[in-house]
Design a protein around this motif. Structure first.
Motif, PDB file in Angstrom:
ATOM      1  N   GLU A 157     -10.893 -18.411  -4.424  1.00 28.07           N
ATOM      2  CA  GLU A 157     -10.205 -17.166  -4.753  1.00 28.07           C
ATOM      3  C   GLU A 157     -10.030 -16.984  -6.256  1.00 28.07           C
ATOM      4  O   GLU A 157      -9.301 -16.098  -6.707  1.00 28.07           O
ATOM      5  CB  GLU A 157      -8.840 -17.119  -4.062  1.00 28.07           C
ATOM      6  CG  GLU A 157      -8.909 -17.014  -2.547  1.00 28.07           C
ATOM      7  CD  GLU A 157      -9.508 -15.682  -2.074  1.00 28.07           C
ATOM      8  OE1 GLU A 157      -9.280 -14.663  -2.756  1.00 28.07           O
ATOM      9  OE2 GLU A 157     -10.207 -15.675  -1.051  1.00 28.07           O
ATOM     10  N   VAL A 174      -3.867 -17.745   1.513  1.00 25.31           N
ATOM     11  CA  VAL A 174      -4.904 -18.661   1.031  1.00 25.31           C
ATOM     12  C   VAL A 174      -4.438 -20.094   1.270  1.00 25.31           C
ATOM     13  O   VAL A 174      -3.353 -20.478   0.819  1.00 25.31           O
ATOM     14  CB  VAL A 174      -5.161 -18.446  -0.481  1.00 25.31           C
ATOM     15  CG1 VAL A 174      -6.128 -19.494  -1.020  1.00 25.31           C
ATOM     16  CG2 VAL A 174      -5.678 -17.046  -0.746  1.00 25.31           C
ATOM     17  N   SER A 205     -10.151 -23.846  -1.296  1.00 26.46           N
ATOM     18  CA  SER A 205      -9.779 -22.467  -0.951  1.00 26.46           C
ATOM     19  C   SER A 205      -9.206 -21.733  -2.154  1.00 26.46           C
ATOM     20  O   SER A 205      -9.484 -20.558  -2.364  1.00 26.46           O
ATOM     21  CB  SER A 205      -8.753 -22.469   0.189  1.00 26.46           C
ATOM     22  OG  SER A 205      -9.248 -23.178   1.293  1.00 26.46           O
TER      23      SER A 205
END
Lengths: 307, 440
Positions: B310, B300, B306
């Motif tokens: 997640e 990641v 980002s």
């Protein structure tokens, strides 16, 4: 536990014994008062001086005494209840006589897992004292401390708030033995020696001890990235040409610009709002703008992180 | 292409006298301030906005925008307060920065103060790092003597005083409004917002509160251009940041890199896992208040968007790495002990909820949990999240809910078996010795 001053009861109440309320003798009081004036002068409003003044009280008495509370209340025009309320909120203010050295073992998750739990248990057994207790000779106060921002050096122990990195049960046992024996002890990252609790409290009140230039700038872990970059030949990108100064027409040096005049106020004793004053008019409108922006980013104020 | 490190704030930390003014001046020090003093304050605010710099204290709020929120000048004082109360478990970047190169911060304070029209700035540093406090006091003293602070700075007529203030041990004071109360000499408890500090902050005056690394990044941005900064990192998470690796990697430490680097790249730079035969189990992307990640998240990109996509937060880039020797129940329980200890007590959900969580987790640690306990943990978290003045309570729920999400079966084991039977604690330690006894 030594003494018997200011014991904390089971319910967490601070019981201040009469001994700790014995007035300061004249000479001590005179020095304290003069130094309190210096501390107060650093701030636009004098109540801001309370935290450093409580450190200053500890530098004289070794803990926050009843007389220290009365002293702070007197110089800051607060009630003793207001001062006590602050003194009991912060963990560095001791409610009973502290040892010459506070030895704090980090037992927050990362350090605990890397060995902090074993270190605490070993040293606790070795000294025969638990958390926030002091050896009978008055030398060591043992504590479990929370994360001290040195996780890359785990497990970490703090002695009077100086860093001892990569500790083991053996190294910390040796550390407390040396401190009890009066030997000079050098932190991993700090000055050449660990100062006494009272001396360190004085520094925290903002009075320099001249030791800033001692010790390393950075320890090995702090330098890992720099070393990798050097080894690999990595550098930050080159400066962009045509940076700000060349793009802007320089204004007359620091002159008053867009309503933000340079050097408007003497910083000390500048006029300020009442602490509980609520904003109106333009300010309140700006608050709405701020609120909207903040709502977009709810996590803005995670404690311990700031910003 | 593999990401490369970008030593900027860390560049000369290996100098034997890295903290002194002389070393700093040898490394472009105070050139940015001289430039800033010739500029319009409004252009400096614009520069910060253009750079895309987002707060490095965890939340990632755009720094320039924060400056821009100050109301128009009303003739009274306005303040800059630097949040140097770094206390989030796992976070260890500001302390080494102030220890090794405090002048980045001092110069940043001077530039920012000039930009926002402030004549008295404060640096609130936690009290438990006395040598860092010494270095800051000394750096301020040197800057006054050199004419970078004080009256009529560099002959421009601009005055700035800087007070370095030591706290006294309270995680909550890293929350910006609690910090302001503490700086005013009160118990550090968060304030209701609005009004926000930009309008009514320190002494109810307009105030900017910024993290150390944010402010320290200002001089390089000014010197090298906002484009230079914005070209690093990702589209929405621009620039560089210090990534702090700790725990079970071979070389824990500080790694300054563009945002968007991955943990896989960082672990590689850190020499791999401590013991290559032990797999990565879980890690925090940005301190204990950010939901944990697992080995599924190694790639990641560590940028704000980002990481959020997640289900976690970039936070302070405090990467605490735990390998498979570690019990997640033990780790989470200890974090909750921390939040319970540090809850200021103002808001009921946080004050009571963290105590309840701690009690339930203690049962699970000892293998004495009940089948309802796991859902009870999640339910308590639901009742804390979003129901208190500040984010401390929210942060406390992060490790619990994320750990239950990824490792529910380990909590189920806590209904019959103590964690130390499956995860002998000595296997996780740096020194690998037989444990004396288990303290849970």
């Amino acid at each position: 536990m030594s003494g018997g001053f200011g014991e904390v009861t089971v319910s967490g109440h601070l019981h201040v014994s009469s001994e700790s309320k014995e007035p300061y003798d004249d000479e001590v009081l005179e020095t304290l008062s003069a130094e309190a004036e210096q501390v107060i002068a650093r701030y636009p409003q004098k109540r801001s001086a309370l935290l450093p003044l409580l450190h200053l009280v500890q530098s004289v008495d070794g803990y926050v005494t009843g007389r220290g509370i009365e002293f702070c209340a007197g110089v800051l025009d607060l009630t003793t209840a207001e001062v006590s309320g602050v003194a009991t909120f912060y963990t560095q203010y001791k409610r009973h006589p502290n040892g010459e050295y506070t030895v704090g073992v980090c037992t927050n998750t990362l350090c605990a897992i890397m060995g902090g739990d074993q270190i605490f248990d070993t040293v606790s057994e070795h000294l025969g004292i638990g958390h926030d207790e002091t050896t009978e000779d008055g030398m060591i106060t043992l504590e479990r401390v929370e994360c001290n921002a040195a996780c890359d050096y785990a497990p970490v122990v703090m002695a009077n708030w100086e860093f001892f990195d990569h500790q083991t049960p053996e190294s910390t046992t040796a550390l407390v033995d040396d401190l009890r024996a009066g030997k000079e002890v050098t932190p991993s990252r700090g000055p050449s020696r660990v100062c006494s609790f009272k001396q360190v409290s004085r520094v925290l009140a903002g009075f320099s001890d001249g030791l800033a230039d001692e010790g390393p700038g950075a320890g090995a872990a702090s330098l890992r990235g720099v070393e990798v970059a050097k080894r690999e030949g990595w550098q930050a990108p080159p400066s962009h040409s045509g940076s700000q100064a060349t793009e802007e027409e320089p204004s007359a040096a620091g002159a008053s610009v867009s309503g933000q005049a340079a050097g408007r106020h003497d910083s000390v004793n500048a006029p300020t709002n009442e602490p509980d004053e609520t904003p109106t008019g333009e300010d309140a409108q700006a608050a709405e703008a701020t609120k909207l922006a903040d709502d977009d980013n709810k996590d803005e104020n995670t404690p311990g992180e700031g910003e | 292409m593999a990401t490369q490190l970008t030593p900027i704030l860390t560049k000369f930390w290996d100098h034997p006298q890295s903290w002194t003014l002389a070393t700093y001046e040898d490394n472009e020090g105070y050139q940015a301030l001289k430039q800033a003093l010739t500029m319009e304050p409004a252009d400096l605010v614009q520069m910060a906005k253009d750079s895309g710099l987002r707060g490095r204290g965890g939340a990632g709020f755009p720094t320039g925008m924060k400056w821009g929120f100050l109301p128009p000048d009303d003739g009274g004082p306005r303040y800059l307060v630097v949040n140097a109360d770094e206390s989030e478990p796992g976070t260890c970047k500001d302390i080494p920065l102030m220890m090794a190169a405090p002048h980045f911060l001092i110069e940043g304070v001077a530039i920012t103060s000039f930009a926002i029209g402030c004549n008295h700035a404060f640096i609130y540093v936690r009290g438990e790092v006395v040598h860092v406090y010494r270095r800051l006091l000394r750096a301020v003293e040197e800057a006054y003597a050199a004419g970078y602070l004080g009256k009529d700075i560099q002959g421009t007529g601009y005055d700035l005083d800087v007070t370095v203030h030591a706290g006294a041990g309270a995680y909550i004071c890293g929350e910006e409004t609690a910090l302001l109360d503490s700086l005013e000499g009160r118990r550090g408890q968060p304030r209701l917002k609005p009004p926000f500090p930009a309008v009514a902050g320190l002494y109810a005056r307009p105030t900017v509160v910024n993290n150390v690394e944010s402010i320290a990044s200002i001089p390089p941005i000014l010197l090298h251009g906002s484009d230079w900064f914005a070209d690093m990192g990702t589209e929405k998470s621009q620039g560089f940041g210090i990534f702090s690796l700790s725990g079970h990697v071979k070389y824990p430490g500080q790694y300054e890199a563009p945002l968007g680097i991955t943990l896989r790249e960082l672990i590689d730079m850190a020499g791999g896992m401590r013991d290559p035969s032990k797999k990565l189990k879980f890690w925090t992307p940005g301190g204990s208040s950010t939901p944990i990640f697992t080995d599924r998240h190694l790639d990641v990109p560590l940028d704000f968007e980002s990481v959020a996509a997640e289900g976690s937060m970039l936070g302070t880039r405090a990467l605490q790495i735990f390998d498979e020797t570690v019990s997640v129940v033990r780790a989470v329980s200890r974090w909750i002990d921390f939040y319970k200890h540090e809850s200021c007590g103002k808001c009921t959900p946080c004050r009571e909820g963290t105590w309840w969580l701690a009690q339930v987790l203690e049962r699970l640690e000892h293998g004495k949990g009940t089948p309802e306990d796991i859902d009870k943990l999640v339910d308590i978290c639901d009742n804390i999240l979003g129901r208190s003045f500040c984010a401390l309570g929210d942060g406390a729920t992060s490790p619990v809910t994320s750990a239950v999400k990824y490792f529910r079966e380990e909590f189920e084991v806590g209904c019959h078996t103590p964690w130390w039977e499956a995860f002998p604690p000595e296997a996780s330690t740096l020194f690998n010795q037989r444990s004396v006894k288990v303290n849970a």
